[in-house]
Write an enzyme that holds these catalytic residues in place. Structure first.
Site, PDB file in Angstrom:
ATOM      1  N   TYR A 152       0.823  -1.219   0.000  1.00 34.06           N
ATOM      2  CA  TYR A 152       0.000   0.000   0.000  1.00 34.06           C
ATOM      3  C   TYR A 152       0.857   1.268   0.000  1.00 34.06           C
ATOM      4  O   TYR A 152       0.675   2.124  -0.870  1.00 34.06           O
ATOM      5  CB  TYR A 152      -0.995  -0.014   1.168  1.00 34.06           C
ATOM      6  CG  TYR A 152      -2.291   0.652   0.770  1.00 34.06           C
ATOM      7  CD1 TYR A 152      -3.320  -0.064   0.180  1.00 34.06           C
ATOM      8  CD2 TYR A 152      -2.469   2.024   0.928  1.00 34.06           C
ATOM      9  CE1 TYR A 152      -4.486   0.543  -0.229  1.00 34.06           C
ATOM     10  CE2 TYR A 152      -3.640   2.642   0.528  1.00 34.06           C
ATOM     11  CZ  TYR A 152      -4.640   1.900  -0.037  1.00 34.06           C
ATOM     12  OH  TYR A 152      -5.792   2.517  -0.454  1.00 34.06           O
ATOM     13  N   GLU A 164       2.098   6.224  -7.126  1.00 35.45           N
ATOM     14  CA  GLU A 164       1.058   7.123  -7.641  1.00 35.45           C
ATOM     15  C   GLU A 164       1.471   8.579  -7.432  1.00 35.45           C
ATOM     16  O   GLU A 164       1.260   9.431  -8.308  1.00 35.45           O
ATOM     17  CB  GLU A 164      -0.274   6.870  -6.926  1.00 35.45           C
ATOM     18  CG  GLU A 164      -0.929   5.567  -7.336  1.00 35.45           C
ATOM     19  CD  GLU A 164      -2.205   5.299  -6.550  1.00 35.45           C
ATOM     20  OE1 GLU A 164      -2.864   6.247  -6.132  1.00 35.45           O
ATOM     21  OE2 GLU A 164      -2.514   4.110  -6.356  1.00 35.45           O
TER      22      GLU A 164
HETATM   23  C1  LIG Z   1     -14.035  10.251  -0.893  1.00 35.32           C
HETATM   24  C2  LIG Z   1     -13.132  10.101  -2.044  1.00 35.32           C
HETATM   25  C3  LIG Z   1     -11.826  10.786  -1.836  1.00 35.32           C
HETATM   26  C4  LIG Z   1     -10.821  10.431  -2.844  1.00 35.32           C
HETATM   27  C5  LIG Z   1      -9.484  10.776  -2.382  1.00 35.32           C
HETATM   28  C6  LIG Z   1      -8.490  10.014  -3.063  1.00 35.32           C
HETATM   29  C7  LIG Z   1      -7.324   9.802  -2.259  1.00 35.32           C
HETATM   30  C8  LIG Z   1      -6.673   8.567  -2.676  1.00 35.32           C
HETATM   31  C9  LIG Z   1      -5.688   8.103  -1.759  1.00 35.32           C
HETATM   32  C10 LIG Z   1      -5.341   6.656  -1.757  1.00 35.32           C
HETATM   33  C11 LIG Z   1      -5.204   6.063  -3.081  1.00 35.32           C
HETATM   34  C12 LIG Z   1      -4.948   4.604  -2.950  1.00 35.32           C
HETATM   35  C13 LIG Z   1      -5.000   3.961  -4.256  1.00 35.32           C
HETATM   36  C14 LIG Z   1      -4.689   2.517  -4.148  1.00 35.32           C
HETATM   37  C15 LIG Z   1      -3.463   2.043  -4.240  1.00 35.32           C
HETATM   38  C16 LIG Z   1      -3.219   0.641  -4.147  1.00 35.32           C
HETATM   39  O1  LIG Z   1      -4.063  -0.215  -4.277  1.00 35.32           O
HETATM   40  S1  LIG Z   1      -1.651   0.195  -3.843  1.00 35.32           S
HETATM   41  C17 LIG Z   1      -1.569  -1.551  -3.846  1.00 35.32           C
HETATM   42  C18 LIG Z   1      -1.924  -2.195  -2.537  1.00 35.32           C
HETATM   43  N1  LIG Z   1      -3.307  -2.023  -2.233  1.00 35.32           N
HETATM   44  C19 LIG Z   1      -3.971  -2.689  -1.299  1.00 35.32           C
HETATM   45  O2  LIG Z   1      -3.422  -3.546  -0.620  1.00 35.32           O
HETATM   46  C20 LIG Z   1      -5.414  -2.365  -1.100  1.00 35.32           C
HETATM   47  C21 LIG Z   1      -6.321  -3.419  -1.669  1.00 35.32           C
HETATM   48  N2  LIG Z   1      -7.691  -3.053  -1.459  1.00 35.32           N
HETATM   49  C22 LIG Z   1      -8.444  -3.441  -0.436  1.00 35.32           C
HETATM   50  O3  LIG Z   1      -8.026  -4.182   0.428  1.00 35.32           O
HETATM   51  C23 LIG Z   1      -9.895  -2.983  -0.395  1.00 35.32           C
HETATM   52  O4  LIG Z   1     -10.216  -2.392  -1.576  1.00 35.32           O
HETATM   53  C24 LIG Z   1     -10.242  -2.065   0.796  1.00 35.32           C
HETATM   54  C25 LIG Z   1     -11.566  -1.378   0.555  1.00 35.32           C
HETATM   55  C26 LIG Z   1      -9.151  -0.987   0.972  1.00 35.32           C
HETATM   56  C27 LIG Z   1     -10.400  -2.903   2.073  1.00 35.32           C
HETATM   57  O5  LIG Z   1     -11.123  -4.028   1.903  1.00 35.32           O
HETATM   58  P1  LIG Z   1     -12.431  -4.473   2.719  1.00 35.32           P
HETATM   59  O6  LIG Z   1     -13.361  -5.058   1.722  1.00 35.32           O
HETATM   60  O7  LIG Z   1     -12.990  -3.443   3.591  1.00 35.32           O
HETATM   61  O8  LIG Z   1     -11.848  -5.565   3.664  1.00 35.32           O
HETATM   62  P2  LIG Z   1     -11.979  -7.131   3.625  1.00 35.32           P
HETATM   63  O9  LIG Z   1     -11.552  -7.617   4.977  1.00 35.32           O
HETATM   64  O10 LIG Z   1     -11.247  -7.710   2.478  1.00 35.32           O
HETATM   65  O11 LIG Z   1     -13.536  -7.417   3.411  1.00 35.32           O
HETATM   66  C28 LIG Z   1     -14.515  -7.252   4.427  1.00 35.32           C
HETATM   67  C29 LIG Z   1     -15.558  -8.382   4.345  1.00 35.32           C
HETATM   68  O12 LIG Z   1     -16.287  -8.263   3.140  1.00 35.32           O
HETATM   69  C30 LIG Z   1     -16.108  -9.429   2.325  1.00 35.32           C
HETATM   70  N3  LIG Z   1     -15.971  -8.989   0.933  1.00 35.32           N
HETATM   71  C31 LIG Z   1     -15.482  -7.794   0.531  1.00 35.32           C
HETATM   72  N4  LIG Z   1     -15.504  -7.737  -0.801  1.00 35.32           N
HETATM   73  C32 LIG Z   1     -15.988  -8.915  -1.251  1.00 35.32           C
HETATM   74  C33 LIG Z   1     -16.237  -9.458  -2.544  1.00 35.32           C
HETATM   75  N5  LIG Z   1     -15.959  -8.763  -3.657  1.00 35.32           N
HETATM   76  N6  LIG Z   1     -16.741 -10.707  -2.621  1.00 35.32           N
HETATM   77  C34 LIG Z   1     -17.018 -11.441  -1.509  1.00 35.32           C
HETATM   78  N7  LIG Z   1     -16.800 -10.974  -0.251  1.00 35.32           N
HETATM   79  C35 LIG Z   1     -16.296  -9.726  -0.130  1.00 35.32           C
HETATM   80  C36 LIG Z   1     -14.831 -10.053   2.829  1.00 35.32           C
HETATM   81  O13 LIG Z   1     -14.775 -11.429   2.583  1.00 35.32           O
HETATM   82  C37 LIG Z   1     -14.903  -9.757   4.302  1.00 35.32           C
HETATM   83  O14 LIG Z   1     -15.815 -10.686   4.878  1.00 35.32           O
HETATM   84  P3  LIG Z   1     -15.703 -11.173   6.388  1.00 35.32           P
HETATM   85  O15 LIG Z   1     -14.324 -11.713   6.569  1.00 35.32           O
HETATM   86  O16 LIG Z   1     -16.762 -12.201   6.524  1.00 35.32           O
HETATM   87  O17 LIG Z   1     -15.942  -9.956   7.237  1.00 35.32           O
END
Ligand SMILES: CCCCCCCCCCCCC/C=C/C(=O)SCCNC(=O)CCNC(=O)[C@H](O)C(C)(C)COP(=O)(O)OP(=O)(O)OC[C@H]1O[C@@H](n2cnc3c(N)ncnc32)[C@H](O)[C@@H]1OP(=O)(O)O
Length: 358
Positions: free
Chosen positions: A282, A289
């Site tokens: 990240y 970026e």
């Molecule tokens: C307001 C707008 C302002 C804009 C300003 C812009 C500023 C920008 C700044 C930052 C820019 C960043 C750009 C990104 C760069 C990169 O990606 S660099 C490379 C590395 N990146 C990463 O490692 C991030 C990868 N992304 C993520 O992890 C996600 O997108 C996340 C939203 C940041 C976090 O994921 P989240 O879903 O909240 O967490 P999880 O634990 O994985 O999921 C929660 C539970 O939901 C289930 N789930 C989620 N999605 C799915 C799906 N598609 N299908 C099935 N299930 C899903 C998941 O299984 C979890 O379930 P439980 O375990 O049962 O809770």
């Protein structure tokens, strides 16, 4: 002198029903205390318009709540029995009052009433079963939708990652300069599709945070469409390679992890990778970026692309680079928010797992 109306009665295991023969009844006053009921009302009964009243001493105590409803023809009263059961008669005294008669419209004997209860319960169970079926149908539709979505993203990002890795091995450093031309179409597709993740979080389809998903999707698409997509001068820069490679590196882990999650399955190594490799990826991704944004600033200044025109008195225009400086600050904030979010998710995940193992 108050008169006594005709009263009809029937019972169920839980209720007593009374029907008072009074038309256009007014000033109805019904009181219940222990096993005593008192009724008083103005209305038109057997002896014409008058005040009518009666009292009943029930066989057993009843609940104090009493429901009564008056229509043009009669007053209906429902009293709840204190205890579920069948009464052999309505009143404590064996001799029933002369104004009281069975209500044959509602009359059921004990076995018929039991049958009625059974039918009601069966109906309730059938309704429950059909609701359960509907819910199951919805869940399987949701699972199918999420599985297909995750599969498409996984295939897209795998193609990107494998293609870039193979090209790096074959062409070495040269491959860094044409990433945009070879990869961007698939990246555009995957990143547009990623908007679904914000909707999924917003409508509660998955338990992701809306803000972290929004920051991720808006942040990436800003760089992809505005910085890379709109500036040809950026297409051949190596920074495109680093940004695309870091993005796809996490996604080839994250989407298969979600795919297994759709079937409540997990592969420990994959779970560990999903909740660990973002720690280096990240900050590196945001750094790459930021480098892309900084590299694009002189190009926007020179080309005046997206510059905001000003009234003549104030000057010619505001360069888009002004927006980019603000964006660099937002990026830092976005990084903090998402880093904290992912850290919490990691802790939650591993804490739950440990607890389950104990
Ligand atoms: C307001 C707008 C302002 C804009 C300003 C812009 C500023 C920008 C700044 C930052 C820019 C960043 C750009 C990104 C760069 C990169 O990606 S660099 C490379 C590395 N990146 C990463 O490692 C991030 C990868 N992304 C993520 O992890 C996600 O997108 C996340 C939203 C940041 C976090 O994921 P989240 O879903 O909240 O967490 P999880 O634990 O994985 O999921 C929660 C539970 O939901 C289930 N789930 C989620 N999605 C799915 C799906 N598609 N299908 C099935 N299930 C899903 C998941 O299984 C979890 O379930 P439980 O375990 O049962 O809770």
């Amino acid at each position: 002198m108050p008169l006594t109306p005709l009263v009809y009665w029937a019972q169920r295991h839980e209720d007593i029903y009374l029907r008072v023969e009074l038309t256009d009844a007014q000033d109805i006053d019904v009181h219940v205390h222990e096993n005593f009921l008192q009724f008083k009302a103005q209305g038109h009964g057997a002896k014409g318009q008058n005040e009518y009243e009666f009292s009943l001493e029930f066989l057993s105590p009843v609940k104090p709540e009493v429901i009564h409803r008056s229509t043009q023809r009669q007053v209906s009263i429902t009293v709840k029995k204190g205890q579920h059961g069948w009464w052999e008669r309505l009143t404590l005294k064996e001799r029933k009052p002369v104004f009281l008669a069975p209500d044959f419209d509602r009359w059921l004997d004990e076995s018929d009433a039991e049958m009625e209860i059974r039918e009601k319960e069966e109906k309730k169970n059938r309704l429950k079963a059909s609701r359960h079926k509907e819910e199951e149908g919805f869940i399987s539709l949701k699972t199918a939708f999420l599985f297909v979505y995750n599969l498409v993203q996984f295939l897209g990002f795998s193609w990107i990652f494998v293609n870039m890795t193979v090209r790096l091995f074959i062409f070495g450093q040269d491959s860094l300069y044409d990433t945009f031309h070879t990869i961007s179409d698939v990246m555009f597709f995957c990143q547009i599709l990623a908007a679904v993740e914000v909707l999924n979080a917003a409508f509660g389809v998955v338990h992701s945070g809306v803000i972290p998903s929004l920051i991720q999707v808006v942040g990436r698409n800003f760089v992809l469409f505005i910085i890379f997509g709109s500036l040809e001068e950026m297409h051949n820069r190596p920074v495109v390679f680093f940004v695309f490679y870091l993005w796809s590196a996490i996604e080839i882990v994250r989407y298969p992890f979600y795919m297994l999650g759709c079937f409540n399955t997990e592969w420990k190594t994959l779970t560990w990778l999903r909740y660990t490799i973002w720690i280096p990826l990240y900050p590196l991704g945001v750094l790459a970026e930021a480098v892309a944004v900084i590299q694009s600033i002189p190009i926007f200044d020179e080309t005046k692309l997206f510059s905001i025109p000003l009234p003549k008195a104030l000057g010619t225009s505001i360069s888009f680079s002004f927006v980019l400086y603000i964006y660099l600050v937002l990026m830092f904030l976005g990084l903090l928010i998402n880093f904290r979010h992912l850290y919490k998710q990691r802790k939650r995940r591993f804490r739950t797992k440990k607890r389950k193992a104990n």
